[in-house]
Design a protein around this motif. Structure first.
Motif: not given
Length: 86
Positions: A12-28
């Protein structure tokens, strides 16, 4: 109190970290896609405007040439009217 398996909490922690890490790239990437779309529409509008201006220029040229060609016939008609007056 029930304990949760460490593997589950890690997943669960890893999937949350993955989502948070990918958010800037997706937004850009969304920003880039919107900018590309807007630029494409801008170029489409520019081409359309140039086409309309070209049509207007051709129509104005045609009208001008028709007026130039009709000057002689109007002058001839006026001259003939003056000659034919008794």
């Amino acid at each position: 109190m029930a304990t949760v398996n460490e593997q589950i909490t890690d997943a669960v922690t890893q999937s949350n970290v993955k989502v948070v890490a990918e958010s800037p790239a997706m937004a850009l990437s969304n920003v880039y896609q919107s900018a590309a779309h807007s630029t494409g529409i801008m170029f489409e509008n520019a081409v359309n405007t140039q086409n309309q201006q070209n049509i207007l220029g051709q129509a104005a040229t045609t009208q001008g040439i028709l007026q130039i060609y009709s000057l002689d016939t109007v002058a001839d008609a006026v001259s003939m009217a003056k000659i034919l007056k008794p």
